[in-house]
Design an enzyme around this catalytic site. Sequence first.
Site, PDB file in Angstrom:
ATOM      1  N   ARG A 176     -34.007  50.851 -26.473  1.00 51.47           N
ATOM      2  CA  ARG A 176     -33.827  52.229 -25.782  1.00 51.47           C
ATOM      3  C   ARG A 176     -34.533  52.263 -24.441  1.00 51.47           C
ATOM      4  O   ARG A 176     -35.221  53.406 -24.347  1.00 51.47           O
ATOM      5  CB  ARG A 176     -34.677  53.163 -26.955  1.00 51.47           C
ATOM      6  CG  ARG A 176     -33.885  52.916 -28.215  1.00 51.47           C
ATOM      7  CD  ARG A 176     -32.433  53.347 -28.205  1.00 51.47           C
ATOM      8  NE  ARG A 176     -32.023  53.300 -29.542  1.00 51.47           N
ATOM      9  CZ  ARG A 176     -31.243  52.232 -30.018  1.00 51.47           C
ATOM     10  NH1 ARG A 176     -31.306  51.097 -29.245  1.00 51.47           N
ATOM     11  NH2 ARG A 176     -30.981  51.982 -31.213  1.00 51.47           N
ATOM     12  N   SER A 220     -31.925  60.575 -33.572  1.00 51.17           N
ATOM     13  CA  SER A 220     -33.080  60.111 -33.970  1.00 51.17           C
ATOM     14  C   SER A 220     -34.151  60.476 -33.084  1.00 51.17           C
ATOM     15  O   SER A 220     -33.969  60.139 -31.954  1.00 51.17           O
ATOM     16  CB  SER A 220     -32.898  58.401 -33.985  1.00 51.17           C
ATOM     17  OG  SER A 220     -31.858  58.068 -35.008  1.00 51.17           O
ATOM     18  N   GLU A 224     -37.822  59.479 -28.448  1.00 55.44           N
ATOM     19  CA  GLU A 224     -36.865  58.816 -27.793  1.00 55.44           C
ATOM     20  C   GLU A 224     -36.369  60.135 -26.821  1.00 55.44           C
ATOM     21  O   GLU A 224     -36.202  59.644 -25.554  1.00 55.44           O
ATOM     22  CB  GLU A 224     -35.427  58.621 -28.639  1.00 55.44           C
ATOM     23  CG  GLU A 224     -35.642  57.285 -29.354  1.00 55.44           C
ATOM     24  CD  GLU A 224     -34.318  56.872 -29.982  1.00 55.44           C
ATOM     25  OE1 GLU A 224     -33.173  57.079 -29.516  1.00 55.44           O
ATOM     26  OE2 GLU A 224     -34.214  56.309 -30.968  1.00 55.44           O
TER      27      GLU A 224
END
Length: 346
Positions: free
Chosen positions: A164, A246, A342
């Site tokens: 990520r 998420s 995130e």
Amino acid sequence: MFVEQNVPLQGHNSFGIVAKARALVRIRGEADLQALLADPAWRAEPKFVLGGGSNIVLTGDVKPLVLKVEVPGRRIVADGPRATVVEFGAGENWHEVVTWTLDQGLPGLENMALIPGTVGASPVQNVGAYGVELQDRFESLDAIDLQTGRVFTLDATQCAFGYRDSVFKHVPAKEGDFGLAGRALILRVRLRLPKPWKPVLGYLDLERRMQESGVPHPTARQVYDWICAIREAKLPDPRVLGNAGSFFKNPTVTPEQCQDIIARDPHIVHYPMPDGTVKLAAGWLIDACGWKGKSVGNAGVYEKQALVLVNRGGATGGEVVTLARAIQTSVYERFGIRLEPEPVVV
């Protein structure tokens, strides 16, 4: 080029948080940005690049000039015996692109079906799901320098992909370092779809689908359908219940740390990684701390998946951030692990 004033952003962020852009310009190609940079009134203005808004938490009105990326385009640029290379405009919807490739008989992206957002945001986050990350299918991208207007191309190595993570999320620590956070806008992305195609099925949810369906050798379309069904069962539709997917990254620990946690919590969900580390399921950690279904103000933890924070109606960015920090504290106090969000907080 037309600069819009006081633009509502509630429909441009998947959390559905109420905020405004002081000024916004829609970027549909290089010419739009070149014209903007040639305008003395806007050249030196701070700028904020906005794609699909699926990975941001707005905590107030956005003061920098918002560059809303809407670059279109879908085409096959090369088709050889070992791979097909396809190119997409940065403003294309990611899930629609995945579907389009399958419709063209080009498998390889099916594990990343239903990931929210745009194509241009996918390299920034190095999006991934069910065993496949963007870097596994990445060929190159074209971006434009927000200061000079120069268009440049990056390959996978230059993008510095991580979990990520990418060069687009980092600010240079010192002069000469290569970091592109806030300095570039992605225009086009090229993906390499390998031949022959092989399914990636190493996740428990997919193995269950194979057993339930009695299909030991699924097609790409079957994998796509399974992924869509799994995600729809676990994750809320942002059009119905605001969310950013998420919210936390799955943390990685050493095998020794994992064994220590297993000794205390034998049922923890974990996955051995190729580099010898162990990835832990952040959703499981959050659920174990009792957060599933809980709320702070109008921000809450989704009842079906603790990894997802949701807007129950009228949530502010501050409430989302407060909830996230409370979760981080709980997980750290119980497991000694710091969860990393995130989404970008704006």
